[in-house]
Every structure is written in structure tokens, then in C-alpha cells.
Scaffold this active site. Structure first.
Site, PDB file in Angstrom:
ATOM      1  N   ARG A  98       0.763  -1.072  -0.014  1.00  0.00           N
ATOM      2  CA  ARG A  98      -0.183  -0.159  -0.288  1.00  0.00           C
ATOM      3  C   ARG A  98       1.112   1.065   0.018  1.00  0.00           C
ATOM      4  O   ARG A  98       0.641   2.683  -0.288  1.00  0.00           O
ATOM      5  CB  ARG A  98      -0.841  -0.294   1.236  1.00  0.00           C
ATOM      6  CG  ARG A  98      -1.789   1.292   1.699  1.00  0.00           C
ATOM      7  CD  ARG A  98      -2.347   1.450   2.492  1.00  0.00           C
ATOM      8  NE  ARG A  98      -3.590  -0.267   2.259  1.00  0.00           N
ATOM      9  CZ  ARG A  98      -3.988  -0.660   3.577  1.00  0.00           C
ATOM     10  NH1 ARG A  98      -3.881  -0.578   4.428  1.00  0.00           N
ATOM     11  NH2 ARG A  98      -4.939  -1.254   2.979  1.00  0.00           N
ATOM     12  N   TYR A  99       1.873   1.415   1.157  1.00  0.00           N
ATOM     13  CA  TYR A  99       2.903   2.566   1.020  1.00  0.00           C
ATOM     14  C   TYR A  99       3.746   2.461  -0.199  1.00  0.00           C
ATOM     15  O   TYR A  99       4.346   1.242   0.297  1.00  0.00           O
ATOM     16  CB  TYR A  99       3.344   2.919   2.408  1.00  0.00           C
ATOM     17  CG  TYR A  99       2.135   2.745   3.110  1.00  0.00           C
ATOM     18  CD1 TYR A  99       1.575   4.348   3.350  1.00  0.00           C
ATOM     19  CD2 TYR A  99       2.002   2.100   3.962  1.00  0.00           C
ATOM     20  CE1 TYR A  99       0.189   3.987   4.103  1.00  0.00           C
ATOM     21  CE2 TYR A  99       0.880   1.717   5.164  1.00  0.00           C
ATOM     22  CZ  TYR A  99       0.384   3.758   4.901  1.00  0.00           C
ATOM     23  OH  TYR A  99      -1.251   3.069   5.907  1.00  0.00           O
ATOM     24  N   ARG A 102       7.072  -0.144   2.034  1.00  0.00           N
ATOM     25  CA  ARG A 102       7.027  -1.411   2.697  1.00  0.00           C
ATOM     26  C   ARG A 102       5.978  -1.842   2.182  1.00  0.00           C
ATOM     27  O   ARG A 102       4.803  -1.680   1.841  1.00  0.00           O
ATOM     28  CB  ARG A 102       6.740  -0.871   4.356  1.00  0.00           C
ATOM     29  CG  ARG A 102       5.743   0.374   4.295  1.00  0.00           C
ATOM     30  CD  ARG A 102       6.600   1.138   5.773  1.00  0.00           C
ATOM     31  NE  ARG A 102       5.012   2.202   6.696  1.00  0.00           N
ATOM     32  CZ  ARG A 102       4.988   3.141   5.977  1.00  0.00           C
ATOM     33  NH1 ARG A 102       5.032   3.832   4.675  1.00  0.00           N
ATOM     34  NH2 ARG A 102       3.459   3.616   6.282  1.00  0.00           N
ATOM     35  N   CYS A 111      -2.968 -18.300  14.630  1.00  0.00           N
ATOM     36  CA  CYS A 111      -2.968 -18.133  15.584  1.00  0.00           C
ATOM     37  C   CYS A 111      -3.508 -18.469  17.176  1.00  0.00           C
ATOM     38  O   CYS A 111      -3.499 -19.413  16.671  1.00  0.00           O
ATOM     39  CB  CYS A 111      -4.121 -15.802  15.798  1.00  0.00           C
ATOM     40  SG  CYS A 111      -3.303 -15.322  14.427  1.00  0.00           S
ATOM     41  N   CYS A 115      -8.762 -13.582  17.748  1.00  0.00           N
ATOM     42  CA  CYS A 115      -9.843 -12.469  18.598  1.00  0.00           C
ATOM     43  C   CYS A 115     -10.721 -12.336  17.429  1.00  0.00           C
ATOM     44  O   CYS A 115     -11.156 -11.970  16.415  1.00  0.00           O
ATOM     45  CB  CYS A 115      -8.525 -11.121  18.000  1.00  0.00           C
ATOM     46  SG  CYS A 115      -6.889 -11.637  18.136  1.00  0.00           S
ATOM     47  N   CYS A 118     -10.739  -8.889  15.126  1.00  0.00           N
ATOM     48  CA  CYS A 118     -10.023  -9.047  14.176  1.00  0.00           C
ATOM     49  C   CYS A 118     -10.382  -8.627  12.725  1.00  0.00           C
ATOM     50  O   CYS A 118     -11.153  -8.591  12.420  1.00  0.00           O
ATOM     51  CB  CYS A 118      -9.376 -10.930  13.673  1.00  0.00           C
ATOM     52  SG  CYS A 118      -8.004 -11.294  12.740  1.00  0.00           S
ATOM     53  N   ARG A 120      -8.472  -9.564   9.769  1.00  0.00           N
ATOM     54  CA  ARG A 120      -8.447 -10.324   8.824  1.00  0.00           C
ATOM     55  C   ARG A 120      -9.757 -11.426   9.036  1.00  0.00           C
ATOM     56  O   ARG A 120      -9.088 -12.685   8.573  1.00  0.00           O
ATOM     57  CB  ARG A 120      -6.665 -10.843   8.330  1.00  0.00           C
ATOM     58  CG  ARG A 120      -6.572  -9.587   8.022  1.00  0.00           C
ATOM     59  CD  ARG A 120      -5.044  -9.596   7.622  1.00  0.00           C
ATOM     60  NE  ARG A 120      -4.612  -8.823   6.995  1.00  0.00           N
ATOM     61  CZ  ARG A 120      -3.197  -8.196   7.570  1.00  0.00           C
ATOM     62  NH1 ARG A 120      -2.848  -8.469   8.760  1.00  0.00           N
ATOM     63  NH2 ARG A 120      -2.758  -7.076   7.878  1.00  0.00           N
ATOM     64  N   ASP A 277     -11.451  -1.330  12.871  1.00  0.00           N
ATOM     65  CA  ASP A 277     -12.019  -1.646  11.093  1.00  0.00           C
ATOM     66  C   ASP A 277     -13.581  -1.463  10.592  1.00  0.00           C
ATOM     67  O   ASP A 277     -14.000  -2.201  11.570  1.00  0.00           O
ATOM     68  CB  ASP A 277     -10.613  -2.401  10.507  1.00  0.00           C
ATOM     69  CG  ASP A 277      -9.555  -1.832  10.499  1.00  0.00           C
ATOM     70  OD1 ASP A 277      -9.491  -0.085  10.119  1.00  0.00           O
ATOM     71  OD2 ASP A 277      -8.782  -2.590  10.407  1.00  0.00           O
ATOM     72  N   ASP A 314      -7.358   3.309   9.456  1.00  0.00           N
ATOM     73  CA  ASP A 314      -7.335   3.050   9.034  1.00  0.00           C
ATOM     74  C   ASP A 314      -8.944   3.475   8.182  1.00  0.00           C
ATOM     75  O   ASP A 314      -9.324   2.693   7.567  1.00  0.00           O
ATOM     76  CB  ASP A 314      -6.852   1.541   8.167  1.00  0.00           C
ATOM     77  CG  ASP A 314      -5.520   1.473   7.615  1.00  0.00           C
ATOM     78  OD1 ASP A 314      -5.742   1.655   6.382  1.00  0.00           O
ATOM     79  OD2 ASP A 314      -5.289   0.374   8.159  1.00  0.00           O
ATOM     80  N   LYS A 321      -3.144   4.407   5.851  1.00  0.00           N
ATOM     81  CA  LYS A 321      -3.789   4.938   7.874  1.00  0.00           C
ATOM     82  C   LYS A 321      -3.658   7.070   8.383  1.00  0.00           C
ATOM     83  O   LYS A 321      -2.120   7.046   7.772  1.00  0.00           O
ATOM     84  CB  LYS A 321      -2.652   4.668   8.876  1.00  0.00           C
ATOM     85  CG  LYS A 321      -2.726   3.316   8.326  1.00  0.00           C
ATOM     86  CD  LYS A 321      -1.852   2.045   9.983  1.00  0.00           C
ATOM     87  CE  LYS A 321      -1.476   0.884   9.544  1.00  0.00           C
ATOM     88  NZ  LYS A 321      -1.476   0.010   9.018  1.00  0.00           N
TER      89      LYS A 321
HETATM   90  C1  LIG Z   1      -0.162  -0.426   8.519  1.00  0.00           C
HETATM   91  C2  LIG Z   1       0.466  -1.141   7.448  1.00  0.00           C
HETATM   92  C3  LIG Z   1       1.683  -0.716   7.475  1.00  0.00           C
HETATM   93  C4  LIG Z   1       2.619   0.061   8.511  1.00  0.00           C
HETATM   94  O1  LIG Z   1       2.462   1.148   8.571  1.00  0.00           O
HETATM   95  P1  LIG Z   1       3.369   1.777   9.479  1.00  0.00           P
HETATM   96  O2  LIG Z   1       2.672   3.236   9.474  1.00  0.00           O
HETATM   97  O3  LIG Z   1       4.191   1.900   8.667  1.00  0.00           O
HETATM   98  O4  LIG Z   1       3.150   0.862  10.843  1.00  0.00           O
HETATM   99  C5  LIG Z   1       2.188  -1.265   5.983  1.00  0.00           C
HETATM  100  N1  LIG Z   1       1.444  -1.699   5.262  1.00  0.00           N
HETATM  101  C6  LIG Z   1      -0.034  -1.859   5.017  1.00  0.00           C
HETATM  102  C7  LIG Z   1      -0.877  -2.484   4.356  1.00  0.00           C
HETATM  103  C8  LIG Z   1      -0.145  -1.680   6.620  1.00  0.00           C
HETATM  104  O5  LIG Z   1      -1.886  -1.578   6.531  1.00  0.00           O
END
Ligand SMILES: *Cc1c(COP(=O)(O)O)cnc(C)c1O
Length: 351
Positions: A98-99, A102, A111, A115, A118, A120, A277, A314, A321
């Protein structure tokens, strides 16, 4: 052969093998009607390991609410199965990008405890995280230079046994452009016996490695969970915590304050406080945003700044987020802003 290397089965595996999955097992222990649980379990499986089960003090307490199904899970009209659109943001199955820098790699589908809230819920315990699929995720990271951080999530990545996890970490570490590895695991809270000396010895080889765990209530902090966090911290693995704001569990300023302070004492730094969520089957846990903000207002100023998490929402549709903060700005003029402090007093501040 395996028996010679591992003379006895580790305790955590024995605890996992003894997980409670049948409503009758809960009913026998707590004198509740198993039929009240059975319908929800058919839709969303139940799994509670004996350690986490032992933390329940009475039916309906904050531990119970997190682990034991509730008929309200089936009456949720407001939620959707997957509000965050993770699957649309998955270039390969089980990897969410998404970002830009990362990715989240879903390294396990199980798990130590399911939870009830959850995010997911649609897939945990249902979709198999097969070895080839995880390998395809690693291939994607290898061929995508922009990815500097890999976040192992799931399910719980510590459900993998030590040798499989070590192989996965090795494969990720062998990629030059990956600078950081992060493990998201609830095990220090839900099955602290998983944090063995062997595991920690293996993990410390893969520095820089961060572990973000997940505690939601002070009752989850026990001698066992303290010891698990101490082992990780002693190995130089920085620890953070993601907490989910949950009605009837921690939607109370005093409870949240106490939890955050206890985490700091365990050398676990509160990282995120998540707004729940809007996932199907979680309606009974929802807390209004205004209440979340008032808890944040309570924490700031009363608690060590290191213990104040970011309050995150989110965004649905894969928007990512965003942090919400109480409004400390009263007005913004060209030359002066008026700011309100934690006690409600207003000060002028030249821009
Ligand atoms: C939450 C999340 C992250 C990590 O986000 P940080 O703000 O760096 O903790 C990375 N990818 C996805 C898809 C997420 O939902």
C-alpha cells in the site's frame, strides 16, 4: 532424527495442540449455554489456547470478550468483509503493498488465539499460507527495489516454527534493498511461552529487527508476558505495541492509562492505538471517534510522552492510515495562533 534434535516437544506447541475450539469446552468451564456460541463459531472459528483461557476471570470480562464468540457477530449490518481493500493492493496473494517503501507479508494463516475483533476475520484460520505463496511474496520483494521494509504479519508469524521462520528471515535479509524487518505478533501477549531462548537467539541474528506486539488490557500482563518481553528486549529487539480500541475492553481513560504505563515498564513502547476497522462481525466492539479522542486527551500530559500512542484510523478503500489528534489549536491568525493546553488554558503563540 527430529526427535534427537528436539528431545521434547516445546511447551508452546503442547499448548497450541490443546486449544479450545468447541463451544462445549467453554460451556463446561464457565457454565454458559454452548448454543449461544455455536452459531457465531460456524461463521468465524474459535480458537483459544489454555494459557489465554486461564486469564479469563468471569464470562464477559475483557479477556473473555476478546476470545469468546458473541451472538452479536452475526447481527452486524454495518461492517464489510474487507473495508481496507487489502486484496486489491496485493500484487501477489498474501502480500499487501500500500505504501511505496514497505510491504506486509502474511506469513501465517493461524494464531494462538482468534481475536473476535480481528481485521482479517474473513481469512484467518481459513486461507492457507502455503510455502510457495510466501516464496512468491519474497520474490516480489526481491524484484521491487522500492521496498525497504518487510512487515511479517498474518495470522501470527510466530506460528511458524523456528527453522521455517529462520529460513524466511534469511531469504528476506539476503535482499540488499531491504533495510528493516518488522514482526507483528500477538504471541508475547496471547502465548508468551512461544518466546523461548532458542527463538530469541535465532531472531537476534537478523537485526535490525523490530517486534510489534499487541496488548489490549492490563489483565493480559502477567509474569509470563513480562518474561517474554524481557527476553526480547534483552536481546536488543526493540518492542512496540499496537492496541485496538475496543468497547467493553479498554474504552476507558483509566484502563488505557494503566495499560500504557505497564507496557512502558516492560520496555514495550506504545506505538498505535487503532480505531477498529469496520469489519463484519465486530459491531459490538465499536467505539465512537470522539471517545477515542477524549482518551487521547486524557493520556497526553498525565502519562510519560513515551507511553502515548498515535491514534490511527485506517481509511476504507485502501486509503491508508491517518493519525487523529485532539484539537489543540483554537485559532490561526496571520501572526499568532491560539493554542489550548491539556488543562484547557489558552495561550497565544507567535507563528
Ligand atoms: C499498517 C500498514 C503498514 C505499516 O504502517 P506503519 O505506519 O509503518 O506501521 C504497512 N502496510 C500496510 C498495508 C498497512 O496496513
Amino acid at each position: 532424527m527430529t526427535d534427537q534434535i528436539f528431545p521434547s516437544e516445546p511447551r508452546w506447541k503442547a499448548l497450541l495442540a490443546a486449544c479450545v475450539t468447541d463451544p462445549k469446552q467453554v460451556a463446561e468451564r464457565f457454565d454458559v449455554d454452548p448454543d449461544r456460541l455455536a452459531a457465531a463459531i460456524r461463521r468465524f472459528p474459535m480458537r483459544i489456547n489454555p494459557y489465554y483461557l486461564s486469564l479469563i476471570r468471569w464470562p464477559g470480562d475483557p479477556i473473555w470478550r476478546q476470545a469468546v464468540p458473541d451472538p452479536a457477530e452475526l447481527t452486524d449490518a454495518a461492517g464489510t468483509a474487507e473495508p481496507l481493500c487489502e486484496e486489491e493492493q496485493s500484487p501477489v496473494p498474501g502480500l499487501i503493498h500500500r505504501y511505496p517503501d514497505r510491504v506486509v507479508l502474511l506469513a501465517a494463516d493461524q494464531c494462538a488465539m482468534f481475536c473476535r475483533f480481528c481485521m482479517r476475520k474473513r481469512r484467518v484460520g481459513k486461507v492457507a499460507a502455503e510455502e510457495e505463496r510466501i516464496a512468491a511474496g519474497v520474490d516480489y520483494v526481491r524484484s521491487t527495489q522500492a521496498v525497504h521494509e518487510v512487515i511479517l504479519s498474518g495470522g501470527d508469524p510466530l506460528m511458524l516454527d523456528d527453522s521455517r521462520l529462520a529460513r524466511l528471515l534469511e531469504a528476506i535479509r539476503a535482499i540488499d534493498h531491504v533495510r528493516l524487518v518488522r514482526i507483528h505478533s500477538r504471541m508475547p501477549c496471547t502465548l508468551p511461552q512461544r518466546i523461548t531462548d532458542d527463538l530469541v537467539r535465532m531472531l537476534r541474528v537478523f537485526q535490525p529487527l523490530y517486534l510489534i506486539t499487541h496488548f489490549n488490557h492490563p489483565d493480559e500482563i502477567t509474569d509470563r508476558s513480562r518474561e517474554a518481553c524481557a527476553r526480547l528486549a534483552d536481546a536488543g529487539i526493540p518492542l512496540g505495541c499496537q492496541t485496538v480500541l475496543l468497547k467493553g475492553v479498554n474504552d476507558d481513560p483509566a484502563v488505557m492509562h494503566h495499560l500504557m504505563e505497564m507496557l512502558l515498564v516492560m520496555r514495550v513502547r506504545p506505538y498505535y492505538l487503532h480505531q477498529l476497522d469496520r469489519v463484519h462481525g465486530t459491531v459490538h466492539f465499536r467505539v465512537p471517534l470522539e471517545k477515542g479522542l477524549s482518551i487521547m486527551r486524557h493520556l497526553r500530559g498525565r502519562l510519560s510522552g513515551m507511553g502515548v500512542p498515535h491514534y490511527m484510523v485506517d481509511l476504507p478503500g485502501g486509503g491508508g492510515k491517518v493519525p487523529l489528534t485532539p484539537d489543540y489549536v483554537v485559532s490561526r491568525d496571520r501572526s499568532v495562533w491560539r493554542l489550548r493546553n491539556g488543562e484547557g488554558r489558552v495561550f497565544s503563540y507567535p507563528v
